[in-house]
Enzyme design. Sequence first.
Site, mmCIF file in Angstrom:
data_model
loop_
_atom_site.group_PDB
_atom_site.id
_atom_site.type_symbol
_atom_site.label_atom_id
_atom_site.label_comp_id
_atom_site.label_asym_id
_atom_site.label_seq_id
_atom_site.Cartn_x
_atom_site.Cartn_y
_atom_site.Cartn_z
ATOM 1 N N GLY A 1 -14.389 -9.149 -9.631
ATOM 2 C CA GLY A 1 -12.718 -9.418 -10.105
ATOM 3 C C GLY A 1 -12.124 -9.742 -9.080
ATOM 4 N N GLN A 2 -12.744 -10.140 -8.449
ATOM 5 C CA GLN A 2 -12.169 -11.144 -7.455
ATOM 6 C C GLN A 2 -10.502 -12.401 -7.281
ATOM 7 O OE1 GLN A 2 -14.628 -12.159 -3.884
ATOM 8 N NE2 GLN A 2 -11.878 -12.264 -2.190
ATOM 9 N N VAL B 1 -7.879 -13.009 -5.289
ATOM 10 C CA VAL B 1 -7.145 -13.920 -3.959
ATOM 11 C C VAL B 1 -9.215 -13.642 -3.274
ATOM 12 C CG1 VAL B 1 -6.102 -14.006 -2.013
ATOM 13 C CG2 VAL B 1 -5.501 -13.010 -4.392
ATOM 14 N N HIS C 1 -10.484 -8.603 1.000
ATOM 15 C CA HIS C 1 -9.009 -7.854 1.239
ATOM 16 C C HIS C 1 -10.218 -6.719 -0.104
ATOM 17 C CE1 HIS C 1 -8.770 -9.609 -2.526
ATOM 18 N NE2 HIS C 1 -7.807 -8.441 -2.968
ATOM 19 N N HIS D 1 -8.792 -2.831 -0.967
ATOM 20 C CA HIS D 1 -7.678 -1.989 -2.000
ATOM 21 C C HIS D 1 -7.830 -0.593 -1.648
ATOM 22 C CE1 HIS D 1 -6.252 -5.059 -5.080
ATOM 23 N NE2 HIS D 1 -8.124 -5.365 -4.269
#
Length: 144
Positions: free
Chosen positions: A93-94, A96, A100, A102
């Site tokens: 589901g990455q 970008v 990072h 969340h």
Amino acid sequence: VTYCIFCDILSGIASAKFVYRDDICSAFMDIHPVNPGHVLVVPHSHCALISELDETSVGHMFHVAQKVDVALRASGIKCEAINLFLADGRSAGQEVMHVHLHVIPRFHGDGHHLRFNPSYFKLPSSAELDKNAEMIRNQLGDIP
Ligand SMILES: [Zn+2]
């Protein structure tokens, strides 16, 4: 080098609502929040996957996320619980392709779920658990 919105944000070319910055990581508001107060913790080093990121940055990213978690709970923003979510690769589901983490405020009845499809669950045999554990142990070795 392909375009990276997070690198643009970190260098100031694109704007974001920062909540924290230091030499290793920054944290800013997600512009598509799951719930109000949704923060992204982003290491400054451009890497797609955490396997590519230096250990200091990985550790610091989680350290900053812990501080954001504490701040969110005290902030007055509706927050009964928090999901820390990291998609490591497109199939997870990455979207970008710059690491990072969340930090997502959650509360009862917010209408969201973070669940895996139970119809695909298969109870593994003890032998299968042993085999998979061994395959992972073979790659892990000692962690200094
Ligand atoms: Zn980047």
